[in-house]
Design a protein around this motif. Structure first.
Motif, PDB file in Angstrom:
ATOM      1  N   VAL A 148      59.961 -22.516  19.326  1.00 15.65           N
ATOM      2  CA  VAL A 148      59.796 -21.368  20.215  1.00 15.65           C
ATOM      3  C   VAL A 148      58.652 -20.522  19.673  1.00 15.65           C
ATOM      4  N   TYR A 149      57.737 -20.107  20.538  1.00 15.68           N
ATOM      5  CA  TYR A 149      56.616 -19.287  20.108  1.00 15.68           C
ATOM      6  C   TYR A 149      57.099 -17.900  19.680  1.00 15.68           C
ATOM      7  N   PRO A 150      56.444 -17.299  18.693  1.00 22.01           N
ATOM      8  CA  PRO A 150      56.819 -15.938  18.279  1.00 22.01           C
ATOM      9  C   PRO A 150      56.693 -14.948  19.431  1.00 22.01           C
ATOM     10  N   ASP A 151      57.591 -13.965  19.442  1.00 20.54           N
ATOM     11  CA  ASP A 151      57.557 -12.936  20.486  1.00 20.54           C
ATOM     12  C   ASP A 151      56.533 -11.849  20.202  1.00 20.54           C
ATOM     13  N   TYR A 152      56.201 -11.642  18.929  1.00 17.55           N
ATOM     14  CA  TYR A 152      55.323 -10.524  18.582  1.00 17.55           C
ATOM     15  C   TYR A 152      54.733 -10.758  17.200  1.00 17.55           C
ATOM     16  N   TYR A 153      53.656 -10.022  16.914  1.00 19.67           N
ATOM     17  CA  TYR A 153      53.008 -10.080  15.602  1.00 19.67           C
ATOM     18  C   TYR A 153      53.991  -9.606  14.535  1.00 19.67           C
ATOM     19  N   GLY A 154      54.094 -10.388  13.460  1.00 17.66           N
ATOM     20  CA  GLY A 154      54.966  -9.997  12.361  1.00 17.66           C
ATOM     21  C   GLY A 154      56.397 -10.458  12.515  1.00 17.66           C
ATOM     22  N   GLU A 155      56.694 -11.252  13.545  1.00 19.07           N
ATOM     23  CA  GLU A 155      58.062 -11.757  13.682  1.00 19.07           C
ATOM     24  C   GLU A 155      58.423 -12.604  12.456  1.00 19.07           C
ATOM     25  N   VAL A 156      59.569 -12.332  11.880  1.00 21.25           N
ATOM     26  CA  VAL A 156      59.944 -12.961  10.616  1.00 21.25           C
ATOM     27  C   VAL A 156      60.493 -14.363  10.820  1.00 21.25           C
ATOM     28  N   ALA A 157      61.422 -14.520  11.753  1.00 14.77           N
ATOM     29  CA  ALA A 157      62.115 -15.798  11.912  1.00 14.77           C
ATOM     30  C   ALA A 157      61.208 -16.849  12.546  1.00 14.77           C
ATOM     31  N   LYS A 158      61.285 -18.048  12.003  1.00 13.46           N
ATOM     32  CA  LYS A 158      60.684 -19.208  12.661  1.00 13.46           C
ATOM     33  C   LYS A 158      61.762 -19.793  13.558  1.00 13.46           C
ATOM     34  N   ARG A 159      61.500 -19.751  14.863  1.00 10.53           N
ATOM     35  CA  ARG A 159      62.559 -19.969  15.843  1.00 10.53           C
ATOM     36  C   ARG A 159      62.452 -21.322  16.535  1.00 10.53           C
ATOM     37  N   TYR A 160      63.639 -21.877  16.842  1.00 12.46           N
ATOM     38  CA  TYR A 160      63.766 -23.115  17.611  1.00 12.46           C
ATOM     39  C   TYR A 160      64.884 -22.897  18.632  1.00 12.46           C
ATOM     40  N   ARG A 161      64.972 -23.809  19.587  1.00 15.05           N
ATOM     41  CA  ARG A 161      66.091 -23.776  20.520  1.00 15.05           C
ATOM     42  C   ARG A 161      66.654 -25.179  20.704  1.00 15.05           C
ATOM     43  N   TYR A 162      67.945 -25.225  21.007  1.00 16.95           N
ATOM     44  CA  TYR A 162      68.580 -26.498  21.322  1.00 16.95           C
ATOM     45  C   TYR A 162      68.162 -26.909  22.727  1.00 16.95           C
ATOM     46  N   LYS A 163      67.697 -28.135  22.864  1.00 20.92           N
ATOM     47  CA  LYS A 163      67.168 -28.590  24.145  1.00 20.92           C
ATOM     48  C   LYS A 163      68.235 -28.623  25.237  1.00 20.92           C
ATOM     49  N   ASP A 164      69.495 -28.857  24.853  1.00 23.76           N
ATOM     50  CA  ASP A 164      70.508 -29.043  25.893  1.00 23.76           C
ATOM     51  C   ASP A 164      71.090 -27.752  26.437  1.00 23.76           C
ATOM     52  N   ASN A 165      71.033 -26.644  25.667  1.00 24.72           N
ATOM     53  CA  ASN A 165      71.593 -25.405  26.226  1.00 24.72           C
ATOM     54  C   ASN A 165      70.741 -24.166  25.992  1.00 24.72           C
ATOM     55  N   GLY A 166      69.612 -24.301  25.294  1.00 25.62           N
ATOM     56  CA  GLY A 166      68.674 -23.184  25.159  1.00 25.62           C
ATOM     57  C   GLY A 166      69.046 -22.140  24.137  1.00 25.62           C
ATOM     58  N   VAL A 167      70.187 -22.277  23.466  1.00 27.31           N
ATOM     59  CA  VAL A 167      70.555 -21.328  22.413  1.00 27.31           C
ATOM     60  C   VAL A 167      69.565 -21.465  21.258  1.00 27.31           C
ATOM     61  N   GLU A 168      69.171 -20.341  20.692  1.00 27.55           N
ATOM     62  CA  GLU A 168      68.163 -20.354  19.634  1.00 27.55           C
ATOM     63  C   GLU A 168      68.789 -20.425  18.244  1.00 27.55           C
TER      64      GLU A 168
END
Length: 338
Positions: free
Chosen positions: A230-250
């Protein structure tokens, strides 16, 4: 006062303020406040040394005038601070603040979640390092099972608060819980944050060998789930984010050990007794409380904060070595918040 955006020596803006409202906690987690060091006779801050709500509000307004858009309340355990919804209400009403959140172990959320939401709190991060009662009791140092925290999560859901679950992963302690925690949070629609075990403070006995890196956790998850970045939402976002393909939960990773994010760090921290810290790993605080109590004007406090941020050069996690871990002055997480 005119809003003036400030940047430090490495061109990093001031965008986030973490405010510790109390240094006490009802848990004694091994990685934060180990029970053998924070025992019954430990001298916590007396009430008069804590910043009052009015002082916190005054300082927050100045930080917001200098560019802060997000505030997170921390501890210790912030819900131990009496009348904490009143502070949330004061802060939420400040023009220019876009987000206010709180980090908690969740035990007192059944009592406070609705009032916090009504006061203007948007989100909570709830610490939960395992679903196993016995292991959780060992980690929190109080032999408390998971049930009170799970009740807190439910209370936050019912109150309409945004929720993230924080899991600190330590090798040989709870790394076997990586997949069960992922499955639980995925099924419940909760965003899980895996946090690499960090060398915060000098009391948790940190060793690099105890760290389970983001890369290791990611590959464990990939054996069980399909993930997409998942692309960062803003400059300085700390978490490196992913989502589950089947339900979209991050699901996300806080990688301050293996993949440092110092270059985009926009966070300042205010301790419960009114010291400003420019890095979670820098033990050198700058007094604001006594400066304010001795009659400083808002403009004088503003100039002091600007000077502190202008002079900031912290990049501890990028420079971490065995020598810095052993010798650098640090501040305890229970004192400054996460």
């Amino acid at each position: 006062m005119t809003k003036e955006l400030v940047k430090d020596k490495l061109d990093r803006p001031l965008r986030d303020l973490r405010i510790s409202v109390i240094d006490r906690c009802n848990f004694r987690c091994q990685y934060c406040m180990p029970a053998d060091l924070f025992g019954p006779d430990f001298a916590f801050l007396p009430k008069e040394e804590l910043l009052s709500f009015e002082e916190i509000e005054r300082i927050a307004r100045i930080f917001i005038d200098l560019g802060v858009e997000k505030i997170r309340l921390t501890g210790g355990e912030p819900l131990l601070r009496q009348d904490i919804p009143l502070l949330v209400e004061k802060l939420a009403s400040i023009e220019g603040l876009h987000d206010i959140a709180l980090t908690t172990n969740g035990v007192y959320l059944p009592k406070y979640a609705k009032a916090l939401k009504a006061a203007g709190l948007k989100r909570v991060n709830i610490s939960l390092d395992t679903l196993k009662d016995e292991l959780f009791g060992e980690i929190n140092g109080r032999n408390v099972g998971t049930k009170p925290v799970l009740k807190g999560i439910k209370a936050a859901q019912e109150a309409g608060l945004g929720i993230k679950i924080n899991m600190v992963v330590k090798k040989g302690l709870n790394d076997s819980e990586i997949v069960p925690m992922a499955q639980f949070c995925k099924d419940e629609g909760l965003q899980l944050r895996y946090i690499e075990y960090m060398d915060v403070g000098s009391t948790n006995g940190w060793k690099m060998d105890d760290v389970v890196t983001k890369k290791e956790i990611y590959y464990i998850l990939k054996e069980h789930f399909e993930l997409e970045s998942v692309y960062p939402d803003y400059y300085g976002e700390v978490a490196k984010r992913y989502r589950y393909k089947d339900n979209g939960v991050e699901v996300g990773f806080i990688t301050s050990v293996s993949e440092a994010f110092c270059s985009t760090c926009t966070r300042s921290r205010l301790s419960a007794n009114g010291q400003v810290f420019t890095c979670l790993f820098n033990g050198n605080g700058y007094d604001i409380r006594d400066f304010m109590r001795n009659g400083a004007t808002d403009e004088e406090i503003r100039n002091r904060v600007m000077g502190i941020w202008h002079d900031r050069t912290d990049r501890y996690s990028e420079e971490r070595t065995a020598e810095t871990v052993a010798n650098r002055k640090k501040i305890e997480m229970s004192y400054i918040g996460g």
